[in-house]
Design an enzyme around this catalytic site. Sequence first.
Site, short mmCIF file in Angstrom:
data_model
loop_
_atom_site.label_atom_id
_atom_site.label_comp_id
_atom_site.label_asym_id
_atom_site.label_seq_id
_atom_site.Cartn_x
_atom_site.Cartn_y
_atom_site.Cartn_z
N TYR A 214 -79.70 72.76 -4.63
CA TYR A 214 -79.00 73.94 -4.15
C TYR A 214 -79.78 74.77 -3.16
CZ TYR A 214 -75.80 72.53 -7.65
OH TYR A 214 -74.92 71.77 -8.36
N GLY B 35 -84.44 71.48 -3.87
CA GLY B 35 -83.57 71.21 -5.02
C GLY B 35 -82.20 70.91 -4.46
N ASP C 44 -80.41 73.59 -17.86
CA ASP C 44 -81.01 72.63 -16.93
C ASP C 44 -82.52 72.60 -17.10
OD1 ASP C 44 -81.01 70.71 -14.97
OD2 ASP C 44 -80.93 72.12 -13.30
N ILE D 244 -92.20 74.65 -0.20
CA ILE D 244 -92.87 74.25 -1.44
C ILE D 244 -91.95 73.53 -2.42
CG2 ILE D 244 -94.82 75.86 -1.46
CD1 ILE D 244 -93.10 77.73 -3.21
N GLY D 245 -90.69 73.46 -2.13
CA GLY D 245 -89.82 72.75 -3.07
C GLY D 245 -88.42 72.56 -2.53
N LYS E 267 -86.47 81.46 -2.12
CA LYS E 267 -85.49 80.38 -2.31
C LYS E 267 -84.30 80.60 -1.41
CE LYS E 267 -82.83 77.96 -5.88
NZ LYS E 267 -82.69 77.71 -7.31
N1 ATP Z 1 -91.23 80.87 -7.85
C1 ATP Z 1 -91.65 79.66 -7.46
N2 ATP Z 1 -92.95 79.43 -7.18
C2 ATP Z 1 -93.36 78.21 -6.78
N3 ATP Z 1 -92.56 77.14 -6.63
C3 ATP Z 1 -91.26 77.29 -6.90
C4 ATP Z 1 -90.72 78.56 -7.31
N4 ATP Z 1 -89.39 78.42 -7.51
C5 ATP Z 1 -89.11 77.14 -7.24
N5 ATP Z 1 -90.21 76.45 -6.86
C6 ATP Z 1 -90.28 75.02 -6.49
O1 ATP Z 1 -89.07 74.63 -5.87
C7 ATP Z 1 -88.41 73.60 -6.63
C8 ATP Z 1 -86.90 73.77 -6.54
O2 ATP Z 1 -86.55 75.06 -7.06
P1 ATP Z 1 -85.21 75.29 -7.88
O3 ATP Z 1 -85.23 74.38 -9.07
O4 ATP Z 1 -85.05 76.74 -8.13
O5 ATP Z 1 -84.14 74.76 -6.83
P2 ATP Z 1 -82.70 74.13 -7.10
O6 ATP Z 1 -82.10 73.80 -5.78
O7 ATP Z 1 -81.90 75.02 -7.97
O8 ATP Z 1 -83.10 72.81 -7.89
P3 ATP Z 1 -82.20 71.83 -8.77
O9 ATP Z 1 -82.00 70.62 -7.93
O10 ATP Z 1 -83.08 71.54 -9.97
O11 ATP Z 1 -80.96 72.54 -9.15
C9 ATP Z 1 -89.00 73.72 -8.04
O12 ATP Z 1 -88.94 72.49 -8.73
C10 ATP Z 1 -90.43 74.13 -7.73
O13 ATP Z 1 -91.21 73.01 -7.38
#
Ligand code: ATP
Length: 347
Positions: A35, A33, A144, A30-31, A53
């Site tokens: 990290y 990032g 952020d 679903i996402g 995650k």
């Molecule tokens: N609890 C959640 N429920 C639904 N979707 C989520 C959830 N947590 C994260 N996501 C999705 O996953 C994406 C990436 O999550 P997150 O920002 O925690 O990752 P990251 O690797 O730290 O990202 P970044 O590149 O911003 O540092 C979010 O933008 C969102 O779309």
Amino acid sequence: MIQNFTFQRISSSSMQTKELKSKFIIQKNIGYGDYGTVYQGVNMHTRETVAIKELSHRINDQGINAQALREIEILRSLHCDQIVLFKELAYQNRKTYIIMEYMEEDLLTAMRRDIFTEVQAKQIMFQVLKGLAYLHDLGIIHRDLKPNNILHKNLTIKICDLGMAQNLKKFKPQTTRIQNHQYRAPEVFLGQKYCSKVDVWSAGVLFIELLFRSNPFKGQSEANSFQQILKLCGTPTEETWQGVTTLKNYSKLINNENFPKILHSLLERKMSPLLVNLIDQMLTLDPNKRISAQTALQHLYFKGINIDRCLIINETGKKRVKTQSQTDTQVHNYPDGQRIIVISKKY
Ligand SMILES: Nc1ncnc2c1ncn2[C@@H]1O[C@H](COP(=O)(O)OP(=O)(O)OP(=O)(O)O)[C@@H](O)[C@H]1O
């Protein structure tokens, strides 16, 4: 060995880490990032849908990287309706997984599809500011804040991604490599020691973005974004921001061109005076003069806000705003002598 140490550190305060597959089924991605990858999953025991995650650390990495560890430590200590709820940690094949409550989508996705009304933007911003006020009260800066780090489910808002967060009470050296440059506060660009007001700046940018569907400080590069700040908010001077000319990057980033402040008049074309006043205070260049999240929540713009009553969800799941035609007239006198008369609809 260090990998084990990291898990011991995390589990030392009653945190039991289980192997992911013993409890959760990953359903879909679903996402993404920088990290990690986030999946939708289900807890096989409770049947609850969760977000999982995956924190990537390569095979030769020595345990969980600092950013991941920081995110875990901070996230699990928070208990706030406006911050995504941490549930537990799991591991599998040398990877660490944060199990969180599942939310529908992030605001970036929603903004690309939906146009928010001012009432909806107000609901969103009120909750974002509540989440920030909670963090700031604990001495934590998010660092952020941007639409993809704000999740929603039927416009109930939760801030996520604490990977960049800093606890000011730990007195660690500050990096300026924070915030996406389009949401970055001017003091960060200029190399000043910063505080929780950097999040208020990002929230102010988000507020405009929700209403105009475009980021006012959009720029291909960091330099472009900073130029946009100057063009809209005006060139800071010693009169408007005491000490600005002594900041580390001042002479590098600010030349002789003197831009007047025009943001106010641009916003006035579309927004009510109270909203313009609030955004103006959130996007004040000098962080000492910028409003705090806690004070912003008490701003007259939010007077009488009732998150539960304003939004109703129709049968198709689309957001609809319930309005009544009653009006309300308020006169507000600000300390700077400004007087604002607001004729607003009651919701
Ligand atoms: N609890 C959640 N429920 C639904 N979707 C989520 C959830 N947590 C994260 N996501 C999705 O996953 C994406 C990436 O999550 P997150 O920002 O925690 O990752 P990251 O690797 O730290 O990202 P970044 O590149 O911003 O540092 C979010 O933008 C969102 O779309």
